[in-house]
Motif scaffolding. Structure first.
Motif, PDB file in Angstrom:
ATOM      1  N   GLY A 223      -7.830  -6.420 144.490  1.00  0.00           N
ATOM      2  CA  GLY A 223      -9.121  -6.208 143.856  1.00  0.00           C
ATOM      3  C   GLY A 223     -10.247  -7.014 144.463  1.00  0.00           C
ATOM      4  N   GLY A 225     -11.101  -6.950 147.542  1.00  0.00           N
ATOM      5  CA  GLY A 225     -11.804  -5.926 148.314  1.00  0.00           C
ATOM      6  C   GLY A 225     -11.872  -6.145 149.807  1.00  0.00           C
ATOM      7  N   GLN A 229     -14.471 -11.288 151.204  1.00  0.00           N
ATOM      8  CA  GLN A 229     -14.905 -11.227 149.797  1.00  0.00           C
ATOM      9  C   GLN A 229     -14.329 -12.379 148.961  1.00  0.00           C
ATOM     10  N   CYS A 277      -7.075 -12.931 139.491  1.00  0.00           N
ATOM     11  CA  CYS A 277      -8.255 -12.080 139.623  1.00  0.00           C
ATOM     12  C   CYS A 277      -7.928 -10.861 140.498  1.00  0.00           C
ATOM     13  N   GLY A 278      -8.069  -9.694 139.923  1.00  0.00           N
ATOM     14  CA  GLY A 278      -7.852  -8.476 140.709  1.00  0.00           C
ATOM     15  C   GLY A 278      -6.416  -8.321 141.170  1.00  0.00           C
ATOM     16  N   ASN A 299      -9.356  -8.312 135.372  1.00  0.00           N
ATOM     17  CA  ASN A 299      -8.940  -7.080 136.025  1.00  0.00           C
ATOM     18  C   ASN A 299      -9.707  -5.898 135.442  1.00  0.00           C
ATOM     19  N   THR A 300     -10.004  -4.937 136.287  1.00  0.00           N
ATOM     20  CA  THR A 300     -10.709  -3.739 135.795  1.00  0.00           C
ATOM     21  C   THR A 300      -9.780  -2.850 134.977  1.00  0.00           C
ATOM     22  N   GLY A 316     -12.786  -6.334 133.645  1.00  0.00           N
ATOM     23  CA  GLY A 316     -13.999  -6.149 134.427  1.00  0.00           C
ATOM     24  C   GLY A 316     -13.793  -6.493 135.875  1.00  0.00           C
ATOM     25  N   ASP A 317     -14.856  -6.276 136.653  1.00  0.00           N
ATOM     26  CA  ASP A 317     -14.834  -6.531 138.092  1.00  0.00           C
ATOM     27  C   ASP A 317     -14.952  -8.038 138.340  1.00  0.00           C
ATOM     28  N   HIS A 319     -15.841  -9.595 140.795  1.00  0.00           N
ATOM     29  CA  HIS A 319     -17.052  -9.989 141.521  1.00  0.00           C
ATOM     30  C   HIS A 319     -18.281 -10.027 140.615  1.00  0.00           C
ATOM     31  N   GLU A 320     -18.150  -9.504 139.411  1.00  0.00           N
ATOM     32  CA  GLU A 320     -19.209  -9.691 138.411  1.00  0.00           C
ATOM     33  C   GLU A 320     -18.869 -10.857 137.499  1.00  0.00           C
TER      34      GLU A 320
ATOM     35  N   GLY B 238     -16.510  -7.468 131.421  1.00  0.00           N
ATOM     36  CA  GLY B 238     -17.535  -7.761 132.423  1.00  0.00           C
ATOM     37  C   GLY B 238     -18.107  -9.164 132.291  1.00  0.00           C
TER      38      GLY B 238
END
Lengths: 330, 256
Positions: A223, A225, A229, A277-278, A299-300, A316-317, A319-320, B238
């Protein structure tokens, strides 16, 4: 009849350090085996018969009867087969029926030499004694997703097994042991020393020890990317005083070096906090991080295994979320 | 010229859910598929590189049924020259049995005047995680062994072997012939190209019968751990969840 534990120092460069956490765990596990006494053998620490006080303190706390050391100077540098000879000599000196070590690279390798020399089985990554008579144990297979039950009888003189990292929590023995220090001598052949470390080099960009010793690990998976990143992940790890760990897919893609990999073929970690994360949480990754005291997933996908297995999650993302967390912390 | 034997194992691909066979005796990979253990993918890469650097050859070997030819062809596709399958039910073989079966092949080749200078195995298989086949093999062959090898270079009749598995890079200087157990991380396995795949598809696989009966692994049974009941507390979605996440970090004592 006794149990002999191969113990490893926490940090060779730290004179005040004691035994590794895994070694303390194995000493605790050893008390669940049928032996009446627990002995330990320490190889590779250049102590010439005088182990550091911190090592002895851990041995006493764990109820160790005898700590075997070797004055052999040629063993200061790692040579698994020669180290195994010392372990065998200590087993004979102490009348050991069971021989265990941590399921570390060193522990498994040295025990495998003993098992090969003796022609006895060696179950790896044992997590529990499930039956005493006859002795049966359970061990982790398939990256810890499956438990295999195997017999571990000392019928051929010495039962050998490695113990999975973090299978048990280290607990002090009901009463401290004397931890008598005894020197074991072995006659080493050229073959015993044929595969010996000739030098140690600091690896460019670090090594896995920073990861395995960290109290906080910020993990990153696909995640993220891309290789460029990781700024957020590195910044969060730095802010939390921790280390970066990654999933196998990240190293397979060449985004990060292998020494940062957490999992079955990477490092097994047990930090106070693992912030994943991710990372989806494949079995192989879970094998490396499941001993973390607290896991937080970002995680999204709210249904990802890492999210459902975590204690806390943010959907969520990364990176946000991570920049917002860093801003909140600033 | 270094002739290399690299040993691989067909294992269930366990990146997803693990399912046991109906009798609970093994892992059922029929739905998830099968693959080569990750350490062994790196062992194949090292074998192909060493052989190319020295003008030697690579023989890939597996112990298993006819389906395990798939893993041999995967190694042939990225540069192995020959393939050998020891025809046996792998689930009946414990690590000592596997080491003995490999040793038998190595000795047979020696007696034919075509010895292997270097034998590579994965440090441990992804399914059984035994950490001992290579070391047992080395004892049987009376050869030096380095476990956890990640980078390998041949210099004359010696090997320069590097491993970072236990921390800083440890360097070994080992005489040939030798055995290495390879650990993932030092090399990037190459992908097969079209011509490699075509060559692998057509390549002959030698089939050998093992002598002697296996002793087994001592397996009494398997059980899959039930998934723990999820007690996840979702802190939000988020960036709006950041303040709550920071509160948790403070509660955990990792920030002040």
């Amino acid at each position: 009849m006794s149990v002999l534990v191969v113990v490893e120092p926490e940090d060779l460069d730290d004179a005040g350090a004691g035994l590794s956490v895994v070694s303390q765990e194995v000493l605790t596990f050893a008390r669940s085996l049928p032996g009446e006494d627990v002995d330990a053998v320490l190889v590779g620490l250049p102590c010439a018969g005088a182990p550091p006080e911190a090592v002895l303190a851990h041995c006493r706390e764990q109820g160790v009867r005898t700590l075997h050391v070797t004055p052999e100077p040629r063993l200061d540098r790692y040579a698994a087969r020669a180290w195994a000879r010392v372990v065998e000599a200590a087993a004979e000196a102490g009348g050991a029926a069971y021989l265990v070590a941590g399921g570390t690279a060193r522990g498994n390798e040295v025990l495998a030499h003993v098992a090969a020399a003796r022609g006895v089985p060696m179950p790896c990554n044992v997590v529990a004694v499930v039956q005493s008579e006859p002795l049966e144990v359970e061990r982790q297979v398939v990256g810890g997703a499956v438990l295999e039950r195997v017999a571990l009888a000392a019928e051929r003189g010495l039962a050998v097994a490695s113990v999975a990292g973090h299978a048990v929590a280290p607990e002090p023995a009901p009463s401290p042991g004397p931890a008598h220090v005894e020197a074991v001598a072995v006659e080493l052949s050229e073959a015993d020393l044929a595969a010996q470390v000739v030098r140690v080099e600091a690896k460019e960009g670090g090594d896995a020890s920073a990861l395995t010793g960290a109290h906080v690990v910020v993990g990153a998976g696909r995640g993220v990317g891309g290789a460029d990143q990781f700024d957020d992940v590195e910044a969060l790890a730095a802010r939390l005083g921790g280390a970066v760990g990654v999933s196998r897919v990240v190293t397979s893609l060449g985004w990060r070096p292998h020494h940062e990999q957490v999992g079955q073929t990477g490092s097994r970690i047990a930090p106070d906090l693992y912030l994943a994360c991710g990372i989806s949480g494949a079995i192989q990754h879970w094998a490396g991080c499941s001993s973390s005291k607290t896991i937080i997933a970002i995680n999204t996908d709210g249904e990802a295994p890492m999210v459902t297995k975590a204690r806390y999650a943010v959907i969520g993302d990364m990176h946000e979320v991570i920049p917002a967390v860093l801003e909140e912390l600033s | 010229m270094t002739d290399v034997l690299v040993c691989v194992k067909r294992v269930p691909d366990t990146s997803g859910e693990v399912v046991l066979t109906a009798d609970g005796s093994g892992v059922d990979g029929r739905y998830a598929g099968y693959t080569m253990s990750s350490h062994e993918e790196c062992a194949v890469e090292i074998a192909v590189t060493v052989a190319a650097d020295t003008g030697g050859s690579v023989t890939v070997l597996t112990l298993g049924d006819d389906d395990s030819v798939e893993q041999l062809r995967a190694a042939l596709a990225v540069g192995a020259d020959e393939a050998v399958r020891i025809d046996a039910a792998a689930e009946d073989y414990g690590p000592a049995d596997v080491a003995a079966a490999i040793a038998e092949v190595v000795r047979a080749r020696e007696s034919e005047g075509r010895p292997f200078d270097l034998v590579l195995v994965g440090n441990d298989a992804a399914d059984t995680g035994d950490h001992q086949v290579g070391i047992r093999l080395a004892h049987l062959l009376d050869r030096p062994v380095v476990a956890g090898a990640q980078e390998v270079a041949v210099s004359g009749d010696r090997l320069d072997v590097r491993s970072s598995v236990s921390g800083p890079t440890e360097v070994f200087d080992v005489p040939l012939p030798a055995v290495l157990t390879v650990w993932e991380g030092g090399v990037d396995p190459r992908y097969p190209n079209i011509s490699g795949r075509m060559r692998a598809k057509k390549a002959r696989v030698e089939v050998l019968e093992p002598s002697g009966a296996p002793q087994g692994s001592g397996r009494l049974g398997l059980r899959v751990l039930p998934p723990p009941a999820s007690n996840v507390e979702v802190l939000g979605e988020g960036k709006a969840a950041a303040p709550r996440l920071v509160d948790v970090l403070r509660e955990l004592g990792v920030v002040r």
